[in-house]
Design an enzyme around this catalytic site. Structure first.
Site, PDB file in Angstrom:
ATOM      1  N   PRO A 128       0.735  -1.044  -0.038  1.00 20.97           N
ATOM      2  CG  PRO A 128      -1.038  -1.376   1.400  1.00 20.97           C
ATOM      3  CD  PRO A 128       0.077  -1.798   1.388  1.00 20.97           C
ATOM      4  CG  ASP A 240      16.464  -5.631 -16.262  1.00 22.89           C
ATOM      5  OD1 ASP A 240      15.502  -3.836 -16.368  1.00 22.89           O
ATOM      6  OD2 ASP A 240      17.342  -5.002 -15.591  1.00 22.89           O
ATOM      7  CD  GLN A 336     -12.549   9.250 -32.774  1.00 18.92           C
ATOM      8  OE1 GLN A 336     -12.611   8.789 -31.552  1.00 18.92           O
ATOM      9  NE2 GLN A 336     -13.353  10.592 -33.205  1.00 18.92           N
ATOM     10  CB  ILE A 337     -11.044   3.477 -36.929  1.00 17.99           C
ATOM     11  CG1 ILE A 337     -10.051   4.552 -37.680  1.00 17.99           C
ATOM     12  CG2 ILE A 337     -11.343   3.043 -38.209  1.00 17.99           C
ATOM     13  CD1 ILE A 337      -8.521   3.798 -37.605  1.00 17.99           C
ATOM     14  CD  GLU A 363       6.477  -7.490 -14.909  1.00 23.54           C
ATOM     15  OE1 GLU A 363       7.142  -6.804 -15.547  1.00 23.54           O
ATOM     16  OE2 GLU A 363       5.743  -8.141 -14.819  1.00 23.54           O
ATOM     17  CB  THR A 365       4.565   4.003 -14.323  1.00 21.28           C
ATOM     18  OG1 THR A 365       5.578   5.039 -13.637  1.00 21.28           O
ATOM     19  CG2 THR A 365       3.153   3.592 -12.296  1.00 21.28           C
TER      20      THR A 365
HETATM   21  C1  LIG Z   1      -3.161  -4.319 -12.855  1.00 23.60           C
HETATM   22  C2  LIG Z   1      -1.840  -4.863 -11.699  1.00 23.60           C
HETATM   23  C3  LIG Z   1      -1.700  -5.586 -11.986  1.00 23.60           C
HETATM   24  C4  LIG Z   1      -0.135  -5.344 -11.235  1.00 23.60           C
HETATM   25  N1  LIG Z   1       0.287  -6.989 -11.021  1.00 23.60           N
HETATM   26  C5  LIG Z   1       1.445  -6.597  -9.808  1.00 23.60           C
HETATM   27  C6  LIG Z   1       2.533  -7.589  -9.078  1.00 23.60           C
HETATM   28  O1  LIG Z   1       2.202  -8.598  -9.849  1.00 23.60           O
HETATM   29  N2  LIG Z   1       3.090  -7.363  -8.765  1.00 23.60           N
HETATM   30  C7  LIG Z   1       3.557  -6.250  -7.839  1.00 23.60           C
HETATM   31  O2  LIG Z   1       4.231  -6.515  -7.404  1.00 23.60           O
HETATM   32  N3  LIG Z   1       3.050  -5.574  -8.192  1.00 23.60           N
HETATM   33  C8  LIG Z   1       2.337  -5.102  -9.607  1.00 23.60           C
HETATM   34  N4  LIG Z   1       1.234  -4.369  -9.725  1.00 23.60           N
HETATM   35  C9  LIG Z   1       1.653  -3.187  -8.803  1.00 23.60           C
HETATM   36  C10 LIG Z   1       2.416  -1.410 -10.803  1.00 23.60           C
HETATM   37  O3  LIG Z   1       3.787  -2.394 -10.357  1.00 23.60           O
HETATM   38  C11 LIG Z   1       1.924  -0.224  -9.680  1.00 23.60           C
HETATM   39  O4  LIG Z   1       1.168   0.011  -9.274  1.00 23.60           O
HETATM   40  C12 LIG Z   1       3.322   0.318 -10.002  1.00 23.60           C
HETATM   41  O5  LIG Z   1       4.389  -0.288  -9.843  1.00 23.60           O
HETATM   42  C13 LIG Z   1       2.610   1.515  -9.434  1.00 23.60           C
HETATM   43  O6  LIG Z   1       2.928   2.158  -8.398  1.00 23.60           O
HETATM   44  P1  LIG Z   1       1.673   2.513  -7.795  1.00 23.60           P
HETATM   45  O7  LIG Z   1       0.237   2.347  -8.629  1.00 23.60           O
HETATM   46  O8  LIG Z   1       1.772   2.603  -5.865  1.00 23.60           O
HETATM   47  O9  LIG Z   1       1.965   4.425  -7.926  1.00 23.60           O
HETATM   48  P2  LIG Z   1       2.760   5.731  -7.413  1.00 23.60           P
HETATM   49  O10 LIG Z   1       4.333   5.139  -7.364  1.00 23.60           O
HETATM   50  O11 LIG Z   1       2.513   6.091  -6.343  1.00 23.60           O
HETATM   51  O12 LIG Z   1       2.782   6.558  -8.296  1.00 23.60           O
HETATM   52  C14 LIG Z   1       2.222   7.047  -8.763  1.00 23.60           C
HETATM   53  C15 LIG Z   1       2.073   8.392 -10.050  1.00 23.60           C
HETATM   54  O13 LIG Z   1       3.477   8.757  -9.470  1.00 23.60           O
HETATM   55  C16 LIG Z   1       4.679   8.612 -10.512  1.00 23.60           C
HETATM   56  N5  LIG Z   1       5.254   8.263  -9.516  1.00 23.60           N
HETATM   57  C17 LIG Z   1       6.187   8.007  -8.521  1.00 23.60           C
HETATM   58  N6  LIG Z   1       7.247   8.046  -8.344  1.00 23.60           N
HETATM   59  C18 LIG Z   1       7.559   9.058  -9.603  1.00 23.60           C
HETATM   60  C19 LIG Z   1       8.877   9.638  -9.985  1.00 23.60           C
HETATM   61  N7  LIG Z   1       9.876   9.242  -9.321  1.00 23.60           N
HETATM   62  N8  LIG Z   1       9.506  10.604 -10.880  1.00 23.60           N
HETATM   63  C20 LIG Z   1       8.147  10.493 -12.160  1.00 23.60           C
HETATM   64  N9  LIG Z   1       7.458  10.032 -11.006  1.00 23.60           N
HETATM   65  C21 LIG Z   1       6.213   8.919 -10.271  1.00 23.60           C
HETATM   66  C22 LIG Z   1       4.169   7.022 -11.124  1.00 23.60           C
HETATM   67  O14 LIG Z   1       4.382   6.905 -12.320  1.00 23.60           O
HETATM   68  C23 LIG Z   1       2.254   7.359 -11.331  1.00 23.60           C
HETATM   69  O15 LIG Z   1       1.596   8.442 -12.571  1.00 23.60           O
HETATM   70  C24 LIG Z   1      -0.018  -4.259 -10.560  1.00 23.60           C
HETATM   71  C25 LIG Z   1      -0.462  -3.114 -10.840  1.00 23.60           C
HETATM   72  C26 LIG Z   1      -1.607  -3.440 -11.717  1.00 23.60           C
HETATM   73  C27 LIG Z   1      -2.644  -2.009 -11.813  1.00 23.60           C
END
Ligand SMILES: Cc1cc2nc3c(=O)[nH]c(=O)nc-3n(C[C@H](O)[C@H](O)[C@H](O)COP(=O)(O)OP(=O)(O)OC[C@H]3O[C@@H](n4cnc5c(N)ncnc54)[C@H](O)[C@@H]3O)c2cc1C
Length: 382
Positions: A128, A240, A336-337, A363, A365
């Site tokens: 979380p 990676d 859109q298409i 994996e 963002t």
């Molecule tokens: C469908 C789904 C499946 C998933 N499966 C797995 C899994 O199997 N195992 C696992 O461990 N995780 C899993 N995840 C978690 C996923 O890897 C995280 O959601 C992701 O790494 C982003 O973390 P967060 O959601 O806490 O967003 P946050 O880290 O809170 O980020 C929120 C926003 O802030 C931006 N941000 C944060 N830090 C920076 C920075 N330093 N510079 C610029 N921008 C920044 C982010 O890019 C994003 O736009 C899953 C997520 C989803 C949605």
């Protein structure tokens, strides 16, 4: 330089495509609508030997190369991205790390079951309060006799409801932010391990994402993957590999949306001609085709580099960044298409659009991909 796929890769594409079109196509819209993973898929994927694509035959795998893995994920995702995600995570951040860093006893214990699909794997690092900032995980592993005792909670675990083996990111004995990261193999039946309810997601609805809770879970010490306190390094290396698979997934989704768009635009008549004859539409097709081709080259290049034992973090991040953006853009233009029909659930286009978005998040963002690429460039890897 040769841009042609080898015969063995063409064969993989043909056989996985035919399997996906026959077996997965009827299930994909149902799994999306009902938000349900269909367990028979596990058996079908086993029959194709796709649960341990790169795992050696002696552990029950198909012993194919990484490009074959990428083509398989691309072809599955072209039909059912949720299944592409299931297979991709199981292979790249489940079975493969066990093969790479597991000791012989762990390989014997887990790999045959994973490669055969008897057991499904998940990778669980996110918490979380720890997403992009992966070093801030709080899940603790404290030594007690022959065991580690795990306490903490994890969120967003792909395959959560169907996996029985999880590679879990923990902190060993310490709350120091820079230390202690240890990957532990947790089995779902261990006492104190609880799997949370399924998340209600925008896309990838056929893959069950859950939380994981550990309440004094006793994990035998033999379940540490690789060396104690090396978990962060392993996790980054696993990701990676994983990210190239996510890029292949994005590629499959984009390809599907593009193929539908070509077909639809040739058949849809407005103003007495097919809409494909309007430059406003045909230019969209041209952009789609070009972007998909560029994404595919980046994905295969990263896959190729991973096989040459070269450093490929930058290339993996580049292909994930680019292919996931292409998938979002291409699915948006496909919608859109297709006009109003594209917005309706009768066609798969809106599903592609929803599925594609996830590839820009999990994996790592897109912003984190840019951080990785920029860090590499500034360290001299231009
Ligand atoms: C469908 C789904 C499946 C998933 N499966 C797995 C899994 O199997 N195992 C696992 O461990 N995780 C899993 N995840 C978690 C996923 O890897 C995280 O959601 C992701 O790494 C982003 O973390 P967060 O959601 O806490 O967003 P946050 O880290 O809170 O980020 C929120 C926003 O802030 C931006 N941000 C944060 N830090 C920076 C920075 N330093 N510079 C610029 N921008 C920044 C982010 O890019 C994003 O736009 C899953 C997520 C989803 C949605």
């Amino acid at each position: 330089m040769n841009f042609e796929l080898e015969e063995k890769h063409k064969l993989v594409r043909r056989s996985v495509r035919s399997f996906a079109e026959k077996v997965l196509a009827p299930l994909a819209p149902i799994m999306d609508r009902e938000e349900e993973f269909y367990p028979e898929i596990i058996k079908e994927i086993s029959m194709m030997n796709l649960w341990g694509i790169t795992i050696p035959e002696r552990y029950g795998g198909a012993e194919l190369d990484f490009i074959s893995y990428l083509i398989s994920i691309e072809e599955i995702s072209r039909i059912c991205a949720s299944t592409g995600l299931t297979v991709s995570v199981h292979n790249a951040v489940g079975a493969l790390p066990l093969y790479k860093w597991g000791n012989e006893e762990q390989k014997e214990r887990f790999l045959n079951d994973l490669a055969s699909g008897k057991k499904i794997a998940g990778f669980s690092w996110t918490e979380p309060n720890a997403g992009s900032d992966a070093r801030s995980i709080e899940c603790m592993a404290e030594e007690d006799g022959k065991d580690f005792v795990l306490n903490g909670s994890k969120i967003f675990v792909t395959n959560g409801a169907i996996a029985s083996v999880f590679l879990v990111g923990t902190r060993y004995q310490t709350i120091d932010r820079q230390k202690g990261f240890t990957l532990v193999i947790v089995e779902k039946d261990m006492v104190g391990c609880e799997i949370g309810p399924k998340e209600n997601k925008m896309g990838m609805r056929g893959n069950p994402t859950t939380s994981l809770y550990f309440n004094n879970v006793r994990v035998p010490k033999e379940n540490v993957l690789g060396k104690l306190q090396n978990g962060f390094k392993y996790a980054m290396q696993m990701l990676d590999f994983g990210r190239i698979g996510i890029a292949a997934q994005a590629l499959g989704i984009a390809q599907a949306a593009y193929e539908h768009s070509v077909k639809y635009s040739k058949g849809r008549i407005q103003f007495n001609k097919p809409i494909s004859q309007f430059q406003g539409v045909s230019f969209k097709l041209a952009e789609m085709a070009t972007k998909i081709d560029a994404a595919r080259l980046l994905v295969y290049r990263a896959g190729y580099m991973s096989e040459q034992n070269k450093s490929f973090s930058k290339e993996a991040a580049m292909c994930k960044l680019f292919a996931s953006k292409v998938a979002r853009q291409v699915t948006q233009e496909a919608l859109q298409i297709h006009g109003g029909y594209g917005y309706m659930k009768d066609l798969p286009i809106e599903r592609y659009y929803r599925d594609a978005k996830a590839c820009e998040i999990y994996e790592g963002t897109s912003e984190i991909m840019k951080l990785i690429i920029a860090n590499q460039i500034l360290r001299g890897n231009i």
